[in-house]
Design an enzyme around this catalytic site. Structure first.
Site, PDB file in Angstrom:
ATOM      1  N   GLY A 107     -10.246   7.590   0.317  1.00 52.60           N
ATOM      2  CA  GLY A 107     -11.535   8.139  -0.121  1.00 52.60           C
ATOM      3  C   GLY A 107     -11.274   9.253  -1.110  1.00 52.60           C
ATOM      4  O   GLY A 107     -10.145   9.750  -1.213  1.00 52.60           O
TER       5      GLY A 107
ATOM      6  N   CYS B 264      -4.086   6.618   3.128  1.00 57.58           N
ATOM      7  CA  CYS B 264      -4.427   7.641   2.130  1.00 57.58           C
ATOM      8  C   CYS B 264      -5.336   8.716   2.746  1.00 57.58           C
ATOM      9  O   CYS B 264      -4.890   9.465   3.597  1.00 57.58           O
ATOM     10  CB  CYS B 264      -5.034   6.987   0.889  1.00 57.58           C
ATOM     11  SG  CYS B 264      -5.039   8.103  -0.527  1.00 57.58           S
ATOM     12  N   TYR B 265      -6.614   8.789   2.368  1.00 56.60           N
ATOM     13  CA  TYR B 265      -7.492   9.791   2.992  1.00 56.60           C
ATOM     14  C   TYR B 265      -7.477   9.611   4.512  1.00 56.60           C
ATOM     15  O   TYR B 265      -7.460  10.591   5.264  1.00 56.60           O
ATOM     16  CB  TYR B 265      -8.923   9.632   2.471  1.00 56.60           C
ATOM     17  CG  TYR B 265      -9.877  10.683   3.017  1.00 56.60           C
ATOM     18  CD1 TYR B 265      -9.945  11.947   2.442  1.00 56.60           C
ATOM     19  CD2 TYR B 265     -10.702  10.401   4.111  1.00 56.60           C
ATOM     20  CE1 TYR B 265     -10.814  12.908   2.943  1.00 56.60           C
ATOM     21  CE2 TYR B 265     -11.572  11.360   4.620  1.00 56.60           C
ATOM     22  CZ  TYR B 265     -11.620  12.616   4.031  1.00 56.60           C
ATOM     23  OH  TYR B 265     -12.470  13.568   4.534  1.00 56.60           O
TER      24      TYR B 265
ATOM     25  N   HIS C 204      -1.016   2.733  -0.479  1.00 56.12           N
ATOM     26  CA  HIS C 204      -2.020   1.689  -0.235  1.00 56.12           C
ATOM     27  C   HIS C 204      -1.350   0.322  -0.014  1.00 56.12           C
ATOM     28  O   HIS C 204      -1.020  -0.362  -0.984  1.00 56.12           O
ATOM     29  CB  HIS C 204      -2.971   1.595  -1.431  1.00 56.12           C
ATOM     30  CG  HIS C 204      -3.878   2.768  -1.543  1.00 56.12           C
ATOM     31  ND1 HIS C 204      -5.110   2.815  -0.934  1.00 56.12           N
ATOM     32  CD2 HIS C 204      -3.717   3.958  -2.162  1.00 56.12           C
ATOM     33  CE1 HIS C 204      -5.683   3.981  -1.183  1.00 56.12           C
ATOM     34  NE2 HIS C 204      -4.852   4.698  -1.926  1.00 56.12           N
TER      35      HIS C 204
ATOM     36  N   GLU D 216      -2.722  -2.354   0.852  1.00 56.97           N
ATOM     37  CA  GLU D 216      -3.628  -3.461   0.507  1.00 56.97           C
ATOM     38  C   GLU D 216      -3.535  -3.894  -0.949  1.00 56.97           C
ATOM     39  O   GLU D 216      -3.976  -4.976  -1.323  1.00 56.97           O
ATOM     40  CB  GLU D 216      -5.079  -3.056   0.831  1.00 56.97           C
ATOM     41  CG  GLU D 216      -5.694  -1.970  -0.044  1.00 56.97           C
ATOM     42  CD  GLU D 216      -5.340  -0.543   0.378  1.00 56.97           C
ATOM     43  OE1 GLU D 216      -4.366  -0.377   1.129  1.00 56.97           O
ATOM     44  OE2 GLU D 216      -6.020   0.395  -0.073  1.00 56.97           O
TER      45      GLU D 216
ATOM     46  N   ASP E 191     -22.469 -20.249  -3.404  1.00 60.67           N
ATOM     47  CA  ASP E 191     -22.924 -19.679  -2.137  1.00 60.67           C
ATOM     48  C   ASP E 191     -24.099 -20.447  -1.543  1.00 60.67           C
ATOM     49  O   ASP E 191     -24.075 -20.829  -0.370  1.00 60.67           O
ATOM     50  CB  ASP E 191     -23.320 -18.206  -2.319  1.00 60.67           C
ATOM     51  CG  ASP E 191     -22.184 -17.381  -2.893  1.00 60.67           C
ATOM     52  OD1 ASP E 191     -21.033 -17.849  -2.822  1.00 60.67           O
ATOM     53  OD2 ASP E 191     -22.451 -16.298  -3.426  1.00 60.67           O
TER      54      ASP E 191
ATOM     55  N   LYS F 130     -15.879 -14.299  -0.868  1.00 62.64           N
ATOM     56  CA  LYS F 130     -16.049 -15.449  -1.775  1.00 62.64           C
ATOM     57  C   LYS F 130     -14.961 -16.509  -1.569  1.00 62.64           C
ATOM     58  O   LYS F 130     -15.260 -17.701  -1.524  1.00 62.64           O
ATOM     59  CB  LYS F 130     -16.004 -14.942  -3.222  1.00 62.64           C
ATOM     60  CG  LYS F 130     -16.460 -15.957  -4.231  1.00 62.64           C
ATOM     61  CD  LYS F 130     -17.962 -15.972  -4.270  1.00 62.64           C
ATOM     62  CE  LYS F 130     -18.527 -16.735  -5.419  1.00 62.64           C
ATOM     63  NZ  LYS F 130     -19.986 -16.571  -5.481  1.00 62.64           N
TER      64      LYS F 130
END
Ligand code: XMP
Length: 513
Positions: free
Chosen positions: A55, A82-83, A169, A171, A227, A369
């Protein structure tokens, strides 16, 4: 329906959706919740593990989001990123301060072999850093498991309490072993087994829909996009003819598109549903006559769509459920944790609010998605539909600069068809995220045979992008552009010039209007 879940608690970082996607790629269901979620609610939801995101704030700033000690005493394994890492340190008695040297980008992190999440990893790994604060002192009970040249606590843990923290990070794909680290967390301390698979999702979703709808009737606004198509097929597998799909051809679709959608979902298609195609082209063209302002065009198209849809819904009558193709990205973007009121349709800009549906069904609400696409394949939808590029709700209306009319629609449809055909011939379909032709409102002088021409210019647009928030103009082979240009000028009446749009986003947008 899902028996194991990892909860991502969102502190406003830019990669939060990515964290959830990575966890799901490990076969584990994951939900994102805002940092305001209460400890009681977390206890009630009983996640197998919690990930605290990054964040933009500083934990030592009083106004920043904070967490109570109780969060860390729930007995649920927690990974702070992180944050989130700094928050864990700060809350549990460690010290967070401004780092003497900020780190941004790929950074070599030394990893301790006894770090519970690093056991099978090398002793050094490139990780993605993005921080100006750092953990100066770890809380009591924690040990340092990773560091960089300028960041003494790049990772820390208290394995006995199942608390872990990374300053970097995992990710982000630039973190070379990031996925392994996340996998170690969800399969190790969290004890997940990996039950999140698309085939089981389909089975369970169908059972859930059957139970909910009973012998009621459902209505689906089908645009032919991924979708709404996947939502429609899932519904049809569950309730068959109790479902009616309304497909509005607003005359602003790509060449042959309406017929293609009808071929899949109509009587000749493979699905046991009621399909209503509304040919509303003239109605839209009439409303759009003389209108040149882009936002006004969008508004007219969106509103007219709703009117047509309303009329059809009335004709069908007594519909209990409205089906929407909302996906998880829409849920996150429209405000986390909010329940389903009739939200702005993600593709057409609003649905009727007069219609007195008992309930809205959003069968894809939990899916990203790429997961929706997997479900589409699982349900047997054709690949060309499942992997189609995005197409805006207002359709060609925003690809015809200035006034829209049937003649211009025909020009842009034909030019676009040629462009798409050639991109496919060159085997580049999968490499460009979105590409299309647009009709500039410009006429210029040319020469064809021995004659002067005064005709329109077509613009070709092709972009590469990860998320469509930013995009780069695709570097298409010049020979391809030349071939497309020659074909368009030769085959499409009233076009004597073809331009290639080299603008990125920003400063441009993907669409022209
Ligand atoms: P822009 O033009 O904003 O487009 O850079 C970003 C992405 O969004 C698509 N787009 C839309 N999609 N309804 C949609 O469903 C819309 O009104 C709309 N406008 C733009 C665009 O095609 C691109 O993929």
């Amino acid at each position: 329906m899902v028996n194991e879940m990892i909860m991502v608690i969102d502190f406003g970082g830019q990669y939060n959706q990515l964290i959830a996607r990575r966890v799901r790629e490990c076969g584990v269901y994951c939900q994102i919740h805002p940092y305001t979620i209460s400890v009681e609610k977390i206890r009630e939801m009983a996640p197998k593990g919690i990930i605290l995101t990054g964040g933009p704030n500083s934990v030592y700033d009083e106004k920043s989001p904070h967490a109570g000690k109780e969060l860390f005493q729930l007995g649920i394994p927690i990974l702070g990123i992180c944050y989130g890492a700094q928050l864990m340190a700060h809350t549990l008695g460690g010290k967070v301060a401004t780092a003497p040297t900020s780190e941004y980008g790929k950074t070599l992190v030394k990893l301790k072999a006894d770090g519970a999440l690093f056991r099978v990893l090398p002793s050094e790994a490139v990780c993605w850093m993005s921080h100006t604060d750092y953990i100066e002192d770890v809380p009591v009970g924690f040990k340092i498991t990773g560091s960089t040249d300028v960041c003494p606590v790049a990772a820390m843990e208290n394995d006995a309490e199942k608390l872990y923290a990374f300053q970097f990070h995992p990710e982000v794909t630039h973190s070379v072993y990031g996925r392994d680290m996340l996998k170690s967390f969800v399969y190790g301390p969290c004890g997940c087994r990996g039950s999140w698979k698309m085939d089981s999702f389909v089975r369970e979703a169908i059972d859930g829909i059957k139970e909910k709808v009973g012998d009621g009737k459902a209505l689906c606004a089908l645009s032919g996009g991924v979708d709404s198509s996947v939502a429609a097929v899932l519904m049809s597998k569950a309730i068959g003819k109790q479902l009616t799909c309304v497909f509005v051809d607003h005359g602003l679709l790509r060449k042959n598109e309406a017929d293609e959608v009808e071929a899949i979902f109509g009587e000749a298609g493979n699905y046991d549903l009621n399909f209503v195609r509304v040919n509303a082209q003239e109605r839209f063209y009439k409303k759009l006559a003389g209108v040149i302002e882009p936002e006004e065009k969008r508004k007219i198209i969106g509103e007219e769509f709703i009117r047509v849809f309303e009329e059809e819904a009335k004709k069908i009558g007594a519909v209990d459920f409205l089906v929407q193709g909302t996906i998880y990205a829409d849920v996150i973007e429209s405000g986390l944790g909010q329940s389903a009121v009739i939200k702005s349709h993600h593709n057409v800009g609003g649905l009727p609010d007069y219609v007195d549906f008992k309930e809205i069904i959003e069968p894809l609400r939990d899916l990203f998605k790429d997961e929706v696409r997997k479900v589409g394949l699982e349900l047997g939808l054709p690949e060309h539909l499942v992997f189609r590029q995005p197409f805006p709700g207002p359709g060609l209306g925003v690809r015809i600069i200035g006034e829209v009319n049937a003649d211009k629609v025909k020009i842009v449809q034909d030019a676009d068809h040629i462009f798409r055909e050639e991109v496919k011939n060159w085997g580049l379909e999968g490499e460009i995220n979105q590409y299309f032709a647009a009709l500039t409102n410009m006429k210029s002088v040319g020469v064809m045979g021995d004659f002067r021409t005064y005709d329109y210019a077509i613009a070709l647009r092709a972009v590469t992008t990860e998320d469509f928030m930013t995009a780069e103009s695709a570097k298409l082979p010049w020979d391809l552009i030349e071939k497309v240009t020659t074909r368009i000028v030769n085959e499409v009446d009233h076009v004597n010039r073809v331009l290639y749009d080299c603008t990125g986003k920003p400063p441009g947008t993907v669409e022209f209007e």
